[in-house]
Design a protein around this motif. Structure first.
Motif, PDB file in Angstrom:
ATOM      1  N   TRP A  37      74.522  38.439  15.613  1.00  0.00           N
ATOM      2  CA  TRP A  37      73.292  37.854  16.114  1.00  0.00           C
ATOM      3  C   TRP A  37      72.969  36.632  15.266  1.00  0.00           C
ATOM      4  O   TRP A  37      73.007  36.691  14.030  1.00  0.00           O
ATOM      5  CB  TRP A  37      72.131  38.835  16.052  1.00  0.00           C
ATOM      6  CG  TRP A  37      72.176  39.897  17.112  1.00  0.00           C
ATOM      7  CD1 TRP A  37      72.661  41.157  16.995  1.00  0.00           C
ATOM      8  CD2 TRP A  37      71.701  39.769  18.452  1.00  0.00           C
ATOM      9  NE1 TRP A  37      72.515  41.835  18.176  1.00  0.00           N
ATOM     10  CE2 TRP A  37      71.931  41.008  19.093  1.00  0.00           C
ATOM     11  CE3 TRP A  37      71.102  38.739  19.184  1.00  0.00           C
ATOM     12  CZ2 TRP A  37      71.586  41.241  20.428  1.00  0.00           C
ATOM     13  CZ3 TRP A  37      70.761  38.967  20.512  1.00  0.00           C
ATOM     14  CH2 TRP A  37      71.003  40.207  21.108  1.00  0.00           C
ATOM     15  N   ARG A  39      70.352  32.922  15.132  1.00  0.00           N
ATOM     16  CA  ARG A  39      69.105  32.371  15.639  1.00  0.00           C
ATOM     17  C   ARG A  39      68.984  30.904  15.262  1.00  0.00           C
ATOM     18  O   ARG A  39      69.547  30.448  14.268  1.00  0.00           O
ATOM     19  CB  ARG A  39      67.894  33.152  15.122  1.00  0.00           C
ATOM     20  CG  ARG A  39      67.651  33.028  13.623  1.00  0.00           C
ATOM     21  CD  ARG A  39      66.524  33.962  13.202  1.00  0.00           C
ATOM     22  NE  ARG A  39      66.219  33.843  11.788  1.00  0.00           N
ATOM     23  CZ  ARG A  39      65.382  34.642  11.126  1.00  0.00           C
ATOM     24  NH1 ARG A  39      64.756  35.633  11.776  1.00  0.00           N
ATOM     25  NH2 ARG A  39      65.162  34.453   9.828  1.00  0.00           N
ATOM     26  N   ARG A  46      71.350  26.544  13.168  1.00  0.00           N
ATOM     27  CA  ARG A  46      71.614  27.907  13.586  1.00  0.00           C
ATOM     28  C   ARG A  46      72.080  28.721  12.384  1.00  0.00           C
ATOM     29  O   ARG A  46      72.924  28.273  11.601  1.00  0.00           O
ATOM     30  CB  ARG A  46      72.670  27.931  14.689  1.00  0.00           C
ATOM     31  CG  ARG A  46      72.916  29.306  15.289  1.00  0.00           C
ATOM     32  CD  ARG A  46      73.846  29.231  16.490  1.00  0.00           C
ATOM     33  NE  ARG A  46      73.281  28.426  17.560  1.00  0.00           N
ATOM     34  CZ  ARG A  46      73.846  28.274  18.757  1.00  0.00           C
ATOM     35  NH1 ARG A  46      74.984  28.866  19.035  1.00  0.00           N
ATOM     36  NH2 ARG A  46      73.257  27.506  19.672  1.00  0.00           N
ATOM     37  N   TYR A  95      67.415  33.528  19.884  1.00  0.00           N
ATOM     38  CA  TYR A  95      68.403  34.435  19.321  1.00  0.00           C
ATOM     39  C   TYR A  95      69.621  34.512  20.231  1.00  0.00           C
ATOM     40  O   TYR A  95      69.501  34.696  21.440  1.00  0.00           O
ATOM     41  CB  TYR A  95      67.807  35.832  19.132  1.00  0.00           C
ATOM     42  CG  TYR A  95      66.899  35.925  17.930  1.00  0.00           C
ATOM     43  CD1 TYR A  95      67.292  36.628  16.790  1.00  0.00           C
ATOM     44  CD2 TYR A  95      65.666  35.292  17.926  1.00  0.00           C
ATOM     45  CE1 TYR A  95      66.470  36.699  15.679  1.00  0.00           C
ATOM     46  CE2 TYR A  95      64.838  35.352  16.812  1.00  0.00           C
ATOM     47  CZ  TYR A  95      65.242  36.060  15.696  1.00  0.00           C
ATOM     48  OH  TYR A  95      64.433  36.137  14.587  1.00  0.00           O
TER      49      TYR A  95
END
Length: 125
Positions: A37, A39, A46, A95
């Motif tokens: 994951w 974000r 990022r 996300y």
């Protein structure tokens, strides 16, 4: 076609919780070395939030989310989750989930091969 689809984002107050889901189609997540994951907040790069090994379940968490976020996977459902608790305004971002088919050195975006389109998480009063 290979596709990752995120869901579960939304608007939540500080201290609240959200559970993000990443559903895979076109391939089986367990066949990839790791799922992560990431974000990206407005005006920021990022960053890796949490990653999990498909083989041994080893996990990584960014220091800013340790103790608050938990990554997990359900191989039968071909889905990866990110449970986010005690959310803070600084968690606000889009996300993304991603998969990599070779061993990553770390939870870094450039190591990942397949990406979802993202889901917005907004933490605000």
């Amino acid at each position: 076609q290979v596709q990752l689809v995120e869901s579960g984002g939304g608007l939540v107050q500080p201290g609240g919780s959200l559970r993000l889901s990443c559903a895979a189609s076109g391939f089986t997540l367990v066949y990839y070395h790791a799922i992560g994951w990431f974000r990206q907040a407005p005006g920021k790069e990022r960053e890796g939030v949490s990653c999990i090994s498909s083989n041994d379940g080893n996990t990584y968490y960014a220091g800013s989310v340790k103790g608050r976020f938990t990554i997990s996977r359900d191989n039968a459902k071909n889905t990866v989750y990110l449970q986010m608790n005690s959310l803070k305004p600084e968690d606000t971002a889009v996300y993304y989930c991603a998969a990599v088919n070779s061993p990553p050195a770390m939870c870094a975006s450039y190591e990942y091969d397949y990406w979802g389109q993202g889901t917005q998480v907004t933490v605000s009063s």
